[in-house]
Design a protein around this motif. Structure first.
Motif, mmCIF file in Angstrom:
data_model
loop_
_atom_site.group_PDB
_atom_site.id
_atom_site.type_symbol
_atom_site.label_atom_id
_atom_site.label_comp_id
_atom_site.label_asym_id
_atom_site.label_seq_id
_atom_site.Cartn_x
_atom_site.Cartn_y
_atom_site.Cartn_z
ATOM 1 N N ILE A 121 62.617 20.110 38.924
ATOM 2 C CA ILE A 121 63.684 20.672 38.114
ATOM 3 C C ILE A 121 64.496 21.711 38.876
ATOM 4 C CG2 ILE A 121 64.213 21.998 36.039
ATOM 5 C CD1 ILE A 121 63.393 19.147 35.477
ATOM 6 N N LYS A 122 63.841 22.594 39.606
ATOM 7 C CA LYS A 122 64.547 23.704 40.249
ATOM 8 C C LYS A 122 65.303 23.284 41.505
ATOM 9 C CE LYS A 122 61.579 27.426 38.557
ATOM 10 N NZ LYS A 122 60.690 28.563 38.935
ATOM 11 N N GLN A 123 64.652 22.526 42.401
ATOM 12 C CA GLN A 123 65.280 22.167 43.678
ATOM 13 C C GLN A 123 66.029 20.847 43.640
ATOM 14 O OE1 GLN A 123 62.042 23.323 43.654
ATOM 15 N NE2 GLN A 123 62.419 25.337 44.552
ATOM 16 N N GLY A 124 65.771 20.005 42.646
ATOM 17 C CA GLY A 124 66.371 18.684 42.615
ATOM 18 C C GLY A 124 65.702 17.756 43.604
ATOM 19 N N LEU A 125 66.502 16.919 44.287
ATOM 20 C CA LEU A 125 65.956 16.015 45.304
ATOM 21 C C LEU A 125 65.713 16.779 46.593
ATOM 22 C CD1 LEU A 125 67.974 12.656 45.173
ATOM 23 C CD2 LEU A 125 65.780 13.182 44.123
ATOM 24 N N THR A 126 64.555 16.553 47.205
ATOM 25 C CA THR A 126 64.252 17.163 48.497
ATOM 26 C C THR A 126 63.654 16.123 49.431
ATOM 27 O OG1 THR A 126 62.103 17.939 47.641
ATOM 28 C CG2 THR A 126 63.938 19.503 47.603
ATOM 29 N N GLU A 127 63.780 16.386 50.739
ATOM 30 C CA GLU A 127 63.314 15.458 51.764
ATOM 31 C C GLU A 127 62.435 16.178 52.784
ATOM 32 O OE1 GLU A 127 63.362 12.303 52.796
ATOM 33 O OE2 GLU A 127 64.301 11.591 50.963
ATOM 34 N N ILE A 128 61.527 15.435 53.403
ATOM 35 C CA ILE A 128 60.696 16.006 54.450
ATOM 36 C C ILE A 128 61.464 16.144 55.764
ATOM 37 C CG2 ILE A 128 59.728 13.812 55.278
ATOM 38 C CD1 ILE A 128 57.025 15.312 55.541
ATOM 39 N N GLY A 129 62.464 15.281 55.981
ATOM 40 C CA GLY A 129 63.226 15.301 57.229
ATOM 41 C C GLY A 129 64.624 15.851 57.041
ATOM 42 N N LYS A 156 56.454 11.045 42.298
ATOM 43 C CA LYS A 156 57.392 11.919 43.000
ATOM 44 C C LYS A 156 57.867 13.074 42.117
ATOM 45 C CE LYS A 156 57.392 8.907 46.372
ATOM 46 N NZ LYS A 156 58.569 8.080 46.671
ATOM 47 N N LEU A 157 57.636 12.953 40.805
ATOM 48 C CA LEU A 157 58.084 13.988 39.871
ATOM 49 C C LEU A 157 57.374 15.313 40.130
ATOM 50 C CD1 LEU A 157 58.093 11.922 36.549
ATOM 51 C CD2 LEU A 157 60.127 12.832 37.698
ATOM 52 N N ASP A 158 58.128 16.397 40.028
ATOM 53 C CA ASP A 158 57.581 17.756 40.116
ATOM 54 C C ASP A 158 56.915 18.031 41.464
ATOM 55 O OD1 ASP A 158 58.435 18.053 37.457
ATOM 56 O OD2 ASP A 158 56.534 17.262 36.704
ATOM 57 N N THR A 159 57.437 17.414 42.510
ATOM 58 C CA THR A 159 56.988 17.702 43.872
ATOM 59 C C THR A 159 58.199 18.177 44.670
ATOM 60 O OG1 THR A 159 57.377 15.435 44.667
ATOM 61 C CG2 THR A 159 55.201 15.926 43.748
ATOM 62 N N LYS A 160 57.945 18.753 45.849
ATOM 63 C CA LYS A 160 59.062 19.241 46.653
ATOM 64 C C LYS A 160 58.765 19.086 48.136
ATOM 65 C CE LYS A 160 57.546 24.079 46.688
ATOM 66 N NZ LYS A 160 57.923 25.479 46.397
ATOM 67 N N MET A 161 59.844 18.955 48.905
ATOM 68 C CA MET A 161 59.811 18.894 50.355
ATOM 69 C C MET A 161 60.683 20.030 50.906
ATOM 70 S SD MET A 161 57.828 16.492 51.337
ATOM 71 C CE MET A 161 56.884 15.239 50.475
ATOM 72 N N HIS A 186 63.506 20.204 52.675
ATOM 73 C CA HIS A 186 64.955 20.133 52.836
ATOM 74 C C HIS A 186 65.633 19.599 51.569
ATOM 75 C CE1 HIS A 186 64.282 21.046 57.006
ATOM 76 N NE2 HIS A 186 63.435 20.048 57.094
ATOM 77 N N VAL A 187 66.513 20.420 51.004
ATOM 78 C CA VAL A 187 67.202 20.064 49.774
ATOM 79 C C VAL A 187 68.266 19.001 50.037
ATOM 80 C CG1 VAL A 187 68.713 20.920 47.929
ATOM 81 C CG2 VAL A 187 66.790 22.313 48.727
ATOM 82 N N VAL A 188 68.321 17.994 49.173
ATOM 83 C CA VAL A 188 69.366 16.971 49.211
ATOM 84 C C VAL A 188 70.450 17.292 48.197
ATOM 85 C CG1 VAL A 188 69.908 14.532 48.863
ATOM 86 C CG2 VAL A 188 67.781 15.197 50.023
ATOM 87 N N CYS A 189 70.063 17.495 46.932
ATOM 88 C CA CYS A 189 71.055 17.795 45.902
ATOM 89 C C CYS A 189 70.383 18.366 44.672
ATOM 90 C CB CYS A 189 71.847 16.545 45.526
ATOM 91 S SG CYS A 189 70.887 15.317 44.611
#
Length: 249
Positions: free
Chosen positions: A176-184, A209-214, A216-219
């Motif tokens: 919810i807070k960061q939105g989509l995030t990526e490991i790379g 994948k819900l409620d997890t984070k990496m 680097h923020v995508v959007c």
């Protein structure tokens, strides 16, 4: 997080990224690097992955046919992407990111659909090259061999000039807070360019994948128009996502 949950998370990331980095896993899971190394050693001993310096890679058999790409949980991913087929129609300009879920989606695109599809994913381009009515444009650049996608400024420059009706973007993590995030970092930058180039943004992913984070923020969530998961859209775990305004299939 219990050990079994950590192992499941690590293997899920391996399937998506084809490799994991010890320091990244420690950051995402908020654990010591020593704990992650022990987990990787245990999974290596079970022949579920191959431990390498700084992380691990997925153990896979080399396909003799370049078009024969193994996809984990393919039946489950078919259930997800089938929901999104209704979003396709003739004469669309589409951008597709990489990832196994999008690859399954590419396999199920109806043979009579006439559209233009851009992608920087080699496996998806290979799949769509067999489609009779798709105008396929593969975006070239530096190849990230583990994921078989192109990255770098060449890709971003091409994507930034596209005027797409819709993009289908894979998700490594979402909350919810960061939105989509990526490991790379490089993949996150390409995905940002995809979003900017598209009128509508659709992300398809499994519920783990819900409620997890990496890192680097995508959007932000507000930049997504639609998310598609294996859950019923009314599932309680999606309540906060519904409240954010994103449409759920």
């Amino acid at each position: 997080m219990l050990k079994a949950e950590r192992h499941k998370f690590i293997m899920t990331k391996l399937v998506e990224e084809q490799k994991v980095v010890t320091t990244d896993l420690a950051l995402v899971l908020d654990l010591s690097e020593d704990t992650i190394r022990r987990d990787l050693n245990e999974l290596d001993n079970k022949k579920l992955l191959e431990k390498v310096y700084g992380g691990a890679v997925l153990v896979t058999e080399k396909a003799t046919d370049i078009f024969n790409i193994n996809i984990s949980d393919e039946d489950e991913k078919k259930k997800i992407v089938t929901k999104a087929l209704s979003l396709l129609h003739d004469d669309q300009v589409i951008i597709m990111s990489g990832g196994s879920t999008n690859l399954v989606f590419a396999k199920l695109i109806p043979a009579d659909l006439k559209a233009t599809i851009y992608t920087y994913s080699l496996p998806i381009a290979m799949q769509l090259s067999q489609h009779p009515n798709i105008d396929l444009i593969f975006i070239g650049g530096k190849m990230q061999k583990n994921a078989m996608v192109t990255i770098g400024m060449d890709v971003i420059q091409v994507v930034s000039k596209i005027k797409a009706d819709i993009c289908f973007i894979g998700a490594s993590s979402i909350n919810i807070k960061q939105g989509l995030t990526e490991i790379g970092y490089e993949i996150s930058i390409v995905k940002k360019a995809m979003i900017e180039a598209s009128d509508r943004v659709v992300s398809m992913f499994s519920s783990d994948k819900l409620d997890t984070k990496m890192p680097h923020v995508v959007c932000d969530l507000k930049q997504l128009d639609t998310i598609v998961t294996n859950l019923n859209p009314e599932d309680p775990s999606l309540e906060e996502y519904r409240k954010s305004g994103v449409f759920i299939l």
